[in-house]
Write an enzyme that holds these catalytic residues in place. Sequence first.
Site, short mmCIF file in Angstrom:
data_model
loop_
_atom_site.label_atom_id
_atom_site.label_comp_id
_atom_site.label_asym_id
_atom_site.label_seq_id
_atom_site.Cartn_x
_atom_site.Cartn_y
_atom_site.Cartn_z
N GLY A 1 0.84 -1.19 0.00
CA GLY A 1 0.00 0.00 0.00
C GLY A 1 0.87 1.23 0.00
CG ASP B 1 11.13 -9.70 2.08
OD1 ASP B 1 11.89 -10.13 1.18
OD2 ASP B 1 10.26 -8.84 1.88
#
Length: 291
Positions: free
Chosen positions: A2, A108
């Site tokens: 987002g 990640d």
Amino acid sequence: MGSVWRAWDERARRHVALKVLGQHSSALLARFVREQAVRVRHPHVVAPHGWAAEDDLVVLAMELVPGGSVADLLREHGPLDAGTAGLLCEQLLMGLSAVHAAGLVHRDVKPANLLLEATGTGPPHLRLGDFGLAAPIADRRFTTVPGAIGTDGYMAPEQARGAPPEPTQDLYAVGRVVLEMITGLPPSRQRAPDHEALPSHPLRPLVERLLVPDPEQRLATADAALRLLRRLPVPAAAGPPVPDRLGPPPRGRRTSWAGAAAPVDWPAWVAVVALLGVVAGCLWVLLGWTP
């Protein structure tokens, strides 16, 4: 996921970073659930400290880190000197040690998720962020087979094959990040075997131990990697400055919880108050009021 806004936290009375989810699928909401559950408090970790939802609007609040990321540093300055790369690596390993001690695997680790405080010409200060893919250690519920969970190029071989989350997978990613900081090249452009890119480099012994394909032969913990790093002859950091990429918030504006800036027009308010005062005075005279 987002967009990220600078917002004003009314309760804490400070500016925060607010991650606003875009159109969210079930997978995106799963990432949100994982990330908002992380509560690791460490100087080299930036994790959410609150969340809110209203209708389709879902947001995460976390500390504001205004210096950009290691990815920005590499894009603007190219390869980093050995001292700066070593210092950033040390801080990353310290943050990962806290994450792993909390029973989590980040999954990640990459330059874009290594945020930087705005330290100017002082030593850099790294903060590990974005826990949207974090999972409990060796929890098969967070594993999809076949399929990889992570970012191509930074994933350990076993992670790319769908193995359960293990701390050694984050350590492999650290090796990839260090190699990128030193060479300025992303994993897709790095030569193989990897250690050939670091002939006689102070950090080569660490990179070699982190990029071992077999997880059983790789350094097992972030603390073990830290001990090895601190034994290496790494010079003092002499890297580029880390500026404040956000600057001060706009003057005369306040920020709502959803991150939308709402103007505060002070001259207009002063005029309204003055007008009300005049009206009150006129009524006082016309109606013959006395104190």
